[in-house]
Design a protein around this motif. Structure first.
Motif, short mmCIF file in Angstrom:
data_model
loop_
_atom_site.label_atom_id
_atom_site.label_comp_id
_atom_site.label_asym_id
_atom_site.label_seq_id
_atom_site.Cartn_x
_atom_site.Cartn_y
_atom_site.Cartn_z
N VAL A 1 0.82 -1.21 0.00
CA VAL A 1 0.00 0.00 0.00
C VAL A 1 0.86 1.26 0.00
O VAL A 1 0.58 2.22 -0.72
N ARG B 1 1.88 2.65 -3.30
CA ARG B 1 0.82 2.79 -4.29
C ARG B 1 0.43 4.26 -4.41
O ARG B 1 0.23 4.95 -3.40
N VAL C 1 -2.37 -7.91 0.80
CA VAL C 1 -2.15 -6.48 1.02
C VAL C 1 -1.09 -6.30 2.11
O VAL C 1 -1.31 -6.69 3.26
N CYS D 1 0.60 -4.10 4.60
CA CYS D 1 0.21 -2.86 5.31
C CYS D 1 1.39 -2.14 5.96
O CYS D 1 1.19 -1.20 6.74
N ALA E 1 1.72 1.76 6.28
CA ALA E 1 0.57 2.38 5.61
C ALA E 1 -0.47 2.77 6.65
O ALA E 1 -0.58 2.14 7.71
N GLN F 1 -5.69 4.28 4.11
CA GLN F 1 -5.11 3.91 2.82
C GLN F 1 -5.39 2.43 2.50
O GLN F 1 -5.74 2.08 1.38
N VAL F 2 -5.20 1.59 3.51
CA VAL F 2 -5.43 0.16 3.32
C VAL F 2 -6.88 -0.10 2.95
O VAL F 2 -7.19 -0.83 1.99
N VAL G 1 -7.72 1.08 -0.62
CA VAL G 1 -7.18 0.17 -1.64
C VAL G 1 -8.05 -1.07 -1.75
O VAL G 1 -8.41 -1.52 -2.85
#
Length: 960
Positions: A867, A870, A891, A893, A896, A900-901, A904
């Motif tokens: 993440v 990104r 994912v 993390c 992050a 944000q997580v 996404v």
């Protein structure tokens, strides 16, 4: 019957080899062998005819004859093997001559002594052959003598299929059917207008017919035409088609709505006419048909010709025990596969008590033994109902229930009440091709709940001659054939697959359901295939013991000296049972030996040298130096498996080099090889071997190598170069597996055109390569690739995408900042035309974009997502993967923010929601411990990711 065929298949090639002139046989002996070969070939032809008949059509006389012929074939093969050993002198001590023997060798006396010894051997063999010839003549004459005696006529009464009761079960009596019935009904009532075929597959007795009938009764009224037909083991296609036509006509449906006057003549129509009539009747009707108990694809290919897709939302259910058939039936668009699972513990208990006591209550005084009985039944409704019916007629005491429980472990034929279950399960066994029956029955050598390794099992089959090698196949070809037997047994629901391999989808292990194992033990005892010493009350068979299971039973089981084990071919000892195993010198013809430990109080390491016929040896536990030295005396050993053993000093002794017939050598990582391993020129499989100075250069001499498992690359540049030079010589290599190596390169081949071009599988684990080797572009047969690289470029993807057979790809980019190209596009110039599963992970700043028309066969995709790297570019072209069925997103993390997580994950779900193929999504998080909490001020901000030009996070680069 099939066991006799297998025994003859192992014998006849050996008789033929004695006649080709390699052995200096007396004229009379050659005549005797030729007589034996001709006679046995005629018996084999007669057996082949009998083996094609249904089991209930073979007379007791023929069964006895086949049994005698099987035992005779084994005895003849033992004699032939002994003769070959004696004449060749293969069991003589190969160590260097010393003392007096060196002196007499110098004056030529040893050669003269060998000639005298061989002459004696041949005279002894001549006498044995005369005895064998008399036995062969007697076996043939005995059959002739009794063929004139009238035999009991088979019962001509119609046989009632015991499964018929499944069609008439009252709904309140059904247990555990609600969930599967609801799911299947929901699937069939989806709004698709095309014809949908749903396959129900599972073990015999698991309730496939009951489930299909439940859904049929539930939904039938919604359809204009209905039919329920059973195909069974020996399909009568004409009868099946006639039944379908008769049932769908029950509504007087014809093309013009009038009653068809030709109904009475349906039985006289051929299959083609029946198919035409069915299609005509169903042309404009919405229909629901159940095809129950389908066994082979040929029957389905005919039946499906009648199932017209008229776009009226018609539905078909097929039940089968064969996974391959189930998949074939479910292949049309909108088809579905339902693998029926055993009942849960709660449902099993409810069904059991309901059948025994006619109520659901729990009975504490019997609950403990009931639990053990249910464990034996393994959630199979047929087994539960059968055992419960048996107990319902017996006194309800712990003693009686324990007696029934003990009987379940020794065969299904102990009580007439069990007959229905045995008949149903036996149907699957008798339907098997002749080459599969001995392999399946071999599984009775393993105890309950045993985790059976596929590779080990197949090697045992090969060592025992259960895999047909008459066409001169090498070891790896035999292994491939044996693996196909294994897969077929899985598809036929006889064995339960475990540990499915991600590359080829083949199970790496299996287990045998207790109910099936019970059947196999019963059949094995009946055919004298396996003897199981797993109880103190061992009663030896009056017939010769051929295979022996020694199972740890907490107390010692003594095999009396009076029990003849000289003809045993396989011995497997589990747990501490090897401690009370008979002396090895008593096993004169042993071919397969698998022990948990060695030596024991009854056996010394030196006893191994007596096993002249041993082909397969697996030892586990600690192995001392003396045991390892003695293994070198097993001159005919072909497969040595020490992969689960603790080897003394982590090093094999030099004596291993004397095993010149060795074709498979398996040891654990960390065990060092002796100097001279390259002299084992017949080796086709080796794992695991370290790349070091005394081995790297010798790999090149192993030109028969098919599977090579190595570790230790990257520690010494000269060793790596020596290995690459050797790799150029391995033209037969099919699988290369590299583990636990440092950063290394495989690109420095002396001649890039001299590559293992037949390579099918390459797997690098816990190893990073600098880049993809350029010579991979020559691997036109490469099917599975697992590799981690430091650098990945567009040219690399173009090279991989051009490989025509690549079906599985697991690709990882390893280190931060080493990838030259961040955005990698998979376009039309790298179509990956055969790829079915793709896993991509990166630890660098790169990501993938899929263009239209690529990876047309891809069904499974796994992507790794960081993440914090990104920047909002989530459009990777998932919609272009038109065959995608399952997407896995991991994912990361790390560092992050929560928002944000979540953002996404939401975007990825939304992207998948509009995918035309509606694939399933499996999403998980990684490194959540290092995920940052949102700041209070940020809670009121948008949950969108930072914009691409946002400077607030310098590490917000995308990766896909």
């Amino acid at each position: 019957m099939e066991l006799a065929v297998t025994a003859l298949n192992g014998l006849l090639p050996k008789l033929g080899s004695l006649l080709v002139g390699e052995y200096n046989l007396q004229k009379r002996v050659r005549g005797e062998i030729r007589f034996l070969k001709d006679e046995m070939e005629r018996m084999q032809a007669a057996l082949n005819v009998l083996s094609k008949q249904p089991a209930d059509c073979v007379s007791d006389l023929d069964k006895l004859w086949a049994r005698d012929l099987k035992e005779l074939s084994y005895d003849i093969e033992d004699s032939v093997d002994t003769f070959m050993l004696r004449v060749d002198g293969a069991h003589a001590n190969p160590r260097r001559l010393t003392g007096f023997r060196r002196f007499i060798d110098k004056i030529g006396l040893i050669d003269k002594m060998k000639l005298v010894k061989q002459a004696k051997v041949r005279r002894r063999v001549a006498m044995e052959l005369e005895d064998i010839k008399n036995r062969v003549t007697e076996v043939a004459a005995r059959r002739e003598r009794y063929t004139t005696v009238p035999t009991e006529q088979p019962d001509t009464k119609a046989i009632i299929d015991p499964r018929i009761q499944s069609l008439f079960e009252d709904v309140p009596d059904l247990v555990g059917i609600d969930g599967p019935s609801e799911r299947l009904a929901s699937l069939l009532t989806q709004g698709r207008e095309n014809l949908m075929v749903a396959s129900i597959v599972g073990l015999g007795g698991l309730g496939k017919t009951t489930l299909a009938n439940s859904v049929y009764q539930r939904l039938g009224s919604q359809f204009k035409c209905q039919a329920f037909v059973s195909v069974s083991l020996k399909p009568d296609i004409k009868r099946t088609l006639s039944s379908i036509l008769r049932q769908v006509r029950s509504n007087n449906c014809t093309d013009d709505g009038e009653k068809d006057p030709a109904n009475a003549n349906d039985g006289e129509k051929d299959p083609e006419e029946l198919i035409r009539s069915i299609r005509k009747c169903l042309n404009d009707k919405r229909y629901f048909i159940v095809i129950d108990d389908l066994w082979d694809e040929s029957a389905w290919k005919i039946i499906k010709c009648a199932l017209i897709d008229n776009c009226h939302g018609s539905r078909v259910i097929v039940t089968t025990r064969n996974l391959h058939v189930a998949k074939l039936c479910a292949t049309p668009i909108g088809g579905a596969l339902c693998e029926l699972e055993p009942l849960s513990d709660a449902h099993s208990k409810r069904l059991f008590y309901k059948r025994v006591f006619n109520k659901d209550g729990i009975h504490n005084e019997l609950d403990e033994v009931a639990g053990r009985i249910l464990k034996k039944c393994g959630g199979v409704p047929l087994a539960i109902i059968t055992v419960a019916s048996l107990l319902a007629s017996k006194p309800r005491t712990r003693y009686e229930w324990n007696r029934v429980y003990r009987s379940l472990g020794s065969g299904l034929d102990k009580d007439k009440t069990m007959e229905n279950m045995r008949v149903i399960l036996s149907l699957s066994y008798y339907e098997l091709p002749s080459y599969l029956k001995p392999c399946l029955m071999y599984l009775s050598l393993f105890p309950e709940d045993c985790h059976i390794d596929k590779d080990s099992l197949v090697r045992r089959w090969v060592a025992e001659g259960l895999v047909d090698g008459q066409d001169g196949r090498n070891l790896y070809e035999l292994y491939d054939l044996g693996e196909s037997y294994f897969i077929e047994l899985v598809n036929r629901s006889f064995i339960q697959p475990l540990d499915i391999d991600a590359v080829d989808g083949i199970p790496n292990a299996c287990s045998v359901h207790d109910v099936i194992l019970d059947l196999l033990i019963s059949l094995s005892t009946e055919d004298n295939f396996v003897s199981r010493l797993d109880c103190q009350n061992f009663v030896p068979s009056t017939r010769k013991i051929r295979r022996l299971l020694l199972q740890d039973n907490q107390e010692e089981v003594i095999v009396p000296q009076t029990v003849d084990v000289s003809h045993v071919r396989s011995v497997i000892a589990f747990g501490d049972a090897f401690h009370w195993m008979p002396h090895l010198s008593r096993f004169k013809f042993l071919r397969v030996l698998d022990l948990e430990g060695f030596p024991s109080k009854n056996n010394h390491p030196r006893d191994l040298r007596h096993l002249h016929h041993l082909r397969y040896l697996q030892l586990r536990g600690y192995l001392g130096r003396e045991v390892l030295e003695e293994i070198g005396n097993l001159q005919h050993l072909k497969m040595l498996d020490l992969s689960h053993a603790y080897v003394h000093d982590d090093e094999l002794p030099a004596s291993i080099i004397r095993l010149r017939n060795l074709q498979s050598l398996l040891v654990d990582v960390g065990v060092k090889m002796p100097q001279g391993i390259g002299s084992l020129s017949l080796l086709q499989e080796i794992s695991w071997i370290e790349v070091e100075p005394n081995t790297a250069a010798e790999f090149g001499r192993l030109t028969e190598m098919r599977v090579l498992c190595i570790y230790g690359l990257g520690f010494d540049e000269s060793d790596d170069q020596a290995f690459l030079q050797s790799l150029s010589n391995l033209s037969n290599l099919l699988g290369l597996f590299i583990d636990r190596s440092k950063l290394c390169s495989l690109d420095n081949l002396s001649d890039p055109r001299r590559v293992p071009a037949r390579l099918r599988f390459f797997r690098g684990t816990r190893t990073t390569f600098q880049q993809l080797p350029r010579w991979f572009s020559w691997l036109s047969e490469l099917s599975g690739l697992t590799i981690t690289v430091n650098k990945l470029t567009q040219d690399d993807l173009k090279m991989l995408g051009a490989l025509p057979e690549l079906r599985f790809l697991q690709l990882e980019v390893a280190q931060e900042g080493t990838t030259a190209e961040e955005r990698l596009s998979i376009g039309s110039d790298q179509p990956f035309e055969s790829l079915e599963e793709f896993k991509f992970k990166h630890c660098a700043r790169c990501w993938l974009v899929f263009s239209q028309g690529v990876m047309a066969r891809l069904q499974k995709l796994e992507l790794y997502f960081e993440v914090r790297k990104r920047d909002g570019a989530l459009d990777v072209g998932l919609e272009n993967l038109t065959s995608l069925k399952h997407l896995t997103i991991i994912v990361d993390c790390y560092q992050a923010k929560i928002r944000q997580v979540e953002a996404v994950e939401t975007k990825l779900r939304n992207a998948l929601d509009v995918h035309p193929n509606n694939p399933t999504l499996e999403m998980s998080r990684e490194s959540t411990y290092y995920m940052q909490q949102d700041e209070t001020s940020e809670h009121h901000q948008s949950l969108e990711l930072p914009a691409a030009n946002d400077e607030s996070d310098n590490d917000s680069d995308a990766f896909m």
